[in-house]
Design a protein around this motif. Structure first.
Motif, PDB file in Angstrom:
ATOM      1  N   LEU A 101       0.853  -1.176   0.000  1.00 31.53           N
ATOM      2  CA  LEU A 101       0.000   0.000   0.000  1.00 31.53           C
ATOM      3  C   LEU A 101       0.893   1.231   0.000  1.00 31.53           C
ATOM      4  O   LEU A 101       1.663   1.442   0.943  1.00 31.53           O
ATOM      5  CB  LEU A 101      -0.901   0.007   1.231  1.00 31.53           C
ATOM      6  N   PHE A 102       0.809   2.016  -1.068  1.00 32.76           N
ATOM      7  CA  PHE A 102       1.582   3.257  -1.165  1.00 32.76           C
ATOM      8  C   PHE A 102       0.697   4.388  -0.671  1.00 32.76           C
ATOM      9  O   PHE A 102      -0.342   4.689  -1.269  1.00 32.76           O
ATOM     10  CB  PHE A 102       2.046   3.490  -2.600  1.00 32.76           C
ATOM     11  N   ILE A 103       1.118   4.981   0.427  1.00 35.75           N
ATOM     12  CA  ILE A 103       0.334   6.004   1.105  1.00 35.75           C
ATOM     13  C   ILE A 103       1.110   7.314   0.985  1.00 35.75           C
ATOM     14  O   ILE A 103       2.194   7.454   1.556  1.00 35.75           O
ATOM     15  CB  ILE A 103       0.067   5.585   2.562  1.00 35.75           C
ATOM     16  N   ILE A 104       0.549   8.224   0.223  1.00 34.38           N
ATOM     17  CA  ILE A 104       1.242   9.455  -0.132  1.00 34.38           C
ATOM     18  C   ILE A 104       0.643  10.622   0.639  1.00 34.38           C
ATOM     19  O   ILE A 104      -0.582  10.723   0.782  1.00 34.38           O
ATOM     20  CB  ILE A 104       1.141   9.708  -1.664  1.00 34.38           C
ATOM     21  N   ASN A 105       1.513  11.491   1.119  1.00 35.31           N
ATOM     22  CA  ASN A 105       1.099  12.682   1.846  1.00 35.31           C
ATOM     23  C   ASN A 105       0.743  13.760   0.823  1.00 35.31           C
ATOM     24  O   ASN A 105       1.613  14.278   0.131  1.00 35.31           O
ATOM     25  CB  ASN A 105       2.235  13.147   2.765  1.00 35.31           C
ATOM     26  N   THR A 106      -0.534  14.065   0.719  1.00 35.78           N
ATOM     27  CA  THR A 106      -1.027  15.043  -0.233  1.00 35.78           C
ATOM     28  C   THR A 106      -1.707  16.173   0.529  1.00 35.78           C
ATOM     29  O   THR A 106      -2.691  15.939   1.229  1.00 35.78           O
ATOM     30  CB  THR A 106      -2.040  14.396  -1.209  1.00 35.78           C
ATOM     31  N   ASP A 107      -1.159  17.359   0.421  1.00 34.11           N
ATOM     32  CA  ASP A 107      -1.699  18.527   1.120  1.00 34.11           C
ATOM     33  C   ASP A 107      -1.856  18.276   2.621  1.00 34.11           C
ATOM     34  O   ASP A 107      -2.869  18.636   3.227  1.00 34.11           O
ATOM     35  CB  ASP A 107      -3.037  18.960   0.505  1.00 34.11           C
ATOM     36  N   GLY A 108      -0.869  17.589   3.215  1.00 37.83           N
ATOM     37  CA  GLY A 108      -0.878  17.351   4.652  1.00 37.83           C
ATOM     38  C   GLY A 108      -1.739  16.191   5.103  1.00 37.83           C
ATOM     39  O   GLY A 108      -1.896  15.950   6.295  1.00 37.83           O
ATOM     40  N   LYS A 109      -2.321  15.443   4.153  1.00 38.49           N
ATOM     41  CA  LYS A 109      -3.175  14.310   4.501  1.00 38.49           C
ATOM     42  C   LYS A 109      -2.623  13.043   3.840  1.00 38.49           C
ATOM     43  O   LYS A 109      -2.342  13.039   2.650  1.00 38.49           O
ATOM     44  CB  LYS A 109      -4.605  14.567   4.029  1.00 38.49           C
ATOM     45  N   LEU A 110      -2.478  11.987   4.633  1.00 40.27           N
ATOM     46  CA  LEU A 110      -2.021  10.711   4.087  1.00 40.27           C
ATOM     47  C   LEU A 110      -3.176  10.016   3.385  1.00 40.27           C
ATOM     48  O   LEU A 110      -4.259   9.874   3.951  1.00 40.27           O
ATOM     49  CB  LEU A 110      -1.469   9.817   5.200  1.00 40.27           C
ATOM     50  N   MET A 111      -2.912   9.600   2.146  1.00 43.78           N
ATOM     51  CA  MET A 111      -3.966   8.968   1.346  1.00 43.78           C
ATOM     52  C   MET A 111      -3.412   7.734   0.643  1.00 43.78           C
ATOM     53  O   MET A 111      -2.292   7.757   0.121  1.00 43.78           O
ATOM     54  CB  MET A 111      -4.496   9.954   0.307  1.00 43.78           C
ATOM     55  N   LEU A 112      -4.211   6.663   0.634  1.00 40.56           N
ATOM     56  CA  LEU A 112      -3.844   5.462  -0.108  1.00 40.56           C
ATOM     57  C   LEU A 112      -4.004   5.780  -1.592  1.00 40.56           C
ATOM     58  O   LEU A 112      -5.107   5.987  -2.070  1.00 40.56           O
ATOM     59  CB  LEU A 112      -4.735   4.287   0.295  1.00 40.56           C
ATOM     60  N   ILE A 113      -2.880   5.831  -2.295  1.00 39.50           N
ATOM     61  CA  ILE A 113      -2.889   6.215  -3.709  1.00 39.50           C
ATOM     62  C   ILE A 113      -2.783   5.005  -4.619  1.00 39.50           C
ATOM     63  O   ILE A 113      -3.386   4.956  -5.679  1.00 39.50           O
ATOM     64  CB  ILE A 113      -1.725   7.199  -4.006  1.00 39.50           C
ATOM     65  N   ARG A 114      -2.015   4.001  -4.182  1.00 39.66           N
ATOM     66  CA  ARG A 114      -1.745   2.879  -5.077  1.00 39.66           C
ATOM     67  C   ARG A 114      -1.532   1.622  -4.261  1.00 39.66           C
ATOM     68  O   ARG A 114      -0.923   1.640  -3.202  1.00 39.66           O
ATOM     69  CB  ARG A 114      -0.483   3.195  -5.878  1.00 39.66           C
ATOM     70  N   THR A 115      -2.046   0.510  -4.764  1.00 38.58           N
ATOM     71  CA  THR A 115      -1.719  -0.799  -4.205  1.00 38.58           C
ATOM     72  C   THR A 115      -1.087  -1.622  -5.317  1.00 38.58           C
ATOM     73  O   THR A 115      -1.450  -1.480  -6.485  1.00 38.58           O
ATOM     74  CB  THR A 115      -2.959  -1.545  -3.669  1.00 38.58           C
ATOM     75  N   THR A 116      -0.125  -2.439  -4.946  1.00 37.81           N
ATOM     76  CA  THR A 116       0.454  -3.366  -5.922  1.00 37.81           C
ATOM     77  C   THR A 116       0.195  -4.775  -5.434  1.00 37.81           C
ATOM     78  O   THR A 116       0.270  -5.053  -4.232  1.00 37.81           O
ATOM     79  CB  THR A 116       1.974  -3.165  -6.090  1.00 37.81           C
ATOM     80  N   GLU A 117      -0.112  -5.641  -6.351  1.00 37.96           N
ATOM     81  CA  GLU A 117      -0.324  -7.054  -6.036  1.00 37.96           C
ATOM     82  C   GLU A 117       0.771  -7.846  -6.732  1.00 37.96           C
ATOM     83  O   GLU A 117       0.500  -8.731  -7.532  1.00 37.96           O
ATOM     84  CB  GLU A 117      -1.707  -7.493  -6.495  1.00 37.96           C
ATOM     85  N   THR A 118       1.991  -7.510  -6.421  1.00 39.41           N
ATOM     86  CA  THR A 118       3.149  -8.133  -7.040  1.00 39.41           C
ATOM     87  C   THR A 118       3.906  -8.905  -5.984  1.00 39.41           C
ATOM     88  O   THR A 118       4.057  -8.439  -4.860  1.00 39.41           O
ATOM     89  CB  THR A 118       4.078  -7.049  -7.640  1.00 39.41           C
ATOM     90  N   ASP A 119       4.375 -10.069  -6.340  1.00 39.16           N
ATOM     91  CA  ASP A 119       5.136 -10.890  -5.406  1.00 39.16           C
ATOM     92  C   ASP A 119       6.552 -10.330  -5.321  1.00 39.16           C
ATOM     93  O   ASP A 119       7.483 -10.830  -5.941  1.00 39.16           O
ATOM     94  CB  ASP A 119       5.153 -12.335  -5.882  1.00 39.16           C
ATOM     95  N   MET A 120       6.679  -9.240  -4.573  1.00 36.82           N
ATOM     96  CA  MET A 120       7.973  -8.583  -4.440  1.00 36.82           C
ATOM     97  C   MET A 120       8.227  -8.210  -2.991  1.00 36.82           C
ATOM     98  O   MET A 120       7.305  -8.163  -2.188  1.00 36.82           O
ATOM     99  CB  MET A 120       8.044  -7.331  -5.315  1.00 36.82           C
ATOM    100  N   LYS A 121       9.482  -7.961  -2.714  1.00 37.91           N
ATOM    101  CA  LYS A 121       9.888  -7.481  -1.397  1.00 37.91           C
ATOM    102  C   LYS A 121      10.631  -6.182  -1.619  1.00 37.91           C
ATOM    103  O   LYS A 121      11.548  -6.121  -2.445  1.00 37.91           O
ATOM    104  CB  LYS A 121      10.808  -8.511  -0.728  1.00 37.91           C
ATOM    105  N   ILE A 122      10.240  -5.138  -0.897  1.00 37.35           N
ATOM    106  CA  ILE A 122      10.946  -3.866  -1.010  1.00 37.35           C
ATOM    107  C   ILE A 122      12.208  -3.966  -0.157  1.00 37.35           C
ATOM    108  O   ILE A 122      12.128  -4.182   1.053  1.00 37.35           O
ATOM    109  CB  ILE A 122      10.061  -2.682  -0.584  1.00 37.35           C
TER     110      ILE A 122
END
Length: 172
Positions: A101-122
């Motif tokens: 879950l990529f949660i981006i700070n937009t105008d001071g508010k954290l918002m879920l912008i993108r989810t990936t369903e990839t078998d990966m490890k960051i």
């Protein structure tokens, strides 16, 4: 001596402000991840383990949220910290997906912008480059965990999407 004392006090004040900010982001990210998992299930129940891991489940599926795996850093192109958290899902006892879950700070508010369903490890996020380790074989393959059947892939978060970058672009 007074100057030294002022510098020490300011350093600790700045450090504590930054850690509070990071801690606040982590708390909000956990809440967003919980809302996401609850929205995927019907009649879900929440369990919190002693180590802080959160399990959200219904009779068919469960999501595991580990707050210790939250990465707080600069992801998009502004100067405000964002976050990413992996959320593992299981159907019965079998692993299903690891969603990021990529949660981006937009105008001071954290918002879920993108989810990936990839078998990966960051592995890391440095200078806004997201370095991942990915399996080249499906989970059903006997070679799934083979060390030579994995690759390192770099991404950048651009306009809400993860964009794969080549080695030459990364050096820029």
């Amino acid at each position: 001596m007074a100057r030294y004392l002022i510098i020490v006090i300011l350093t600790f004040s700045i450090a504590s402000c930054n850690s509070d900010s990071s801690e606040q982001i982590r708390e909000e990210v956990v809440g967003i991840a919980e809302e996401y998992a609850l929205g995927q299930l019907k009649n879900a129940k929440k369990t919190v383990l002693g180590n802080g891991t959160i399990i959200i489940s219904d009779p068919e599926k469960r999501y595991i949220i580990d707050p210790a795996k939250i990465i707080v850093t600069l992801i998009d192109d502004d100067q405000v910290n964002d976050a990413v958290i992996p959320v593992s899902s299981f159907i019965g006892q079998e692993p299903d997906l690891v969603e990021h879950l990529f949660i981006i700070n937009t105008d001071g508010k954290l918002m879920l912008i993108r989810t990936t369903e990839t078998d990966m490890k960051i592995l890391q996020i440095r200078d806004r480059v997201i370095t991942t380790q990915q399996h080249t074989k499906p989970r059903t393959s006997p070679l799934y965990n083979c060390a030579s059947c994995q690759e390192i892939v770099n991404y950048r978060f651009i306009n809400g999407d993860l964009v794969k970058i080549e080695q030459e672009e990364q050096k820029k």
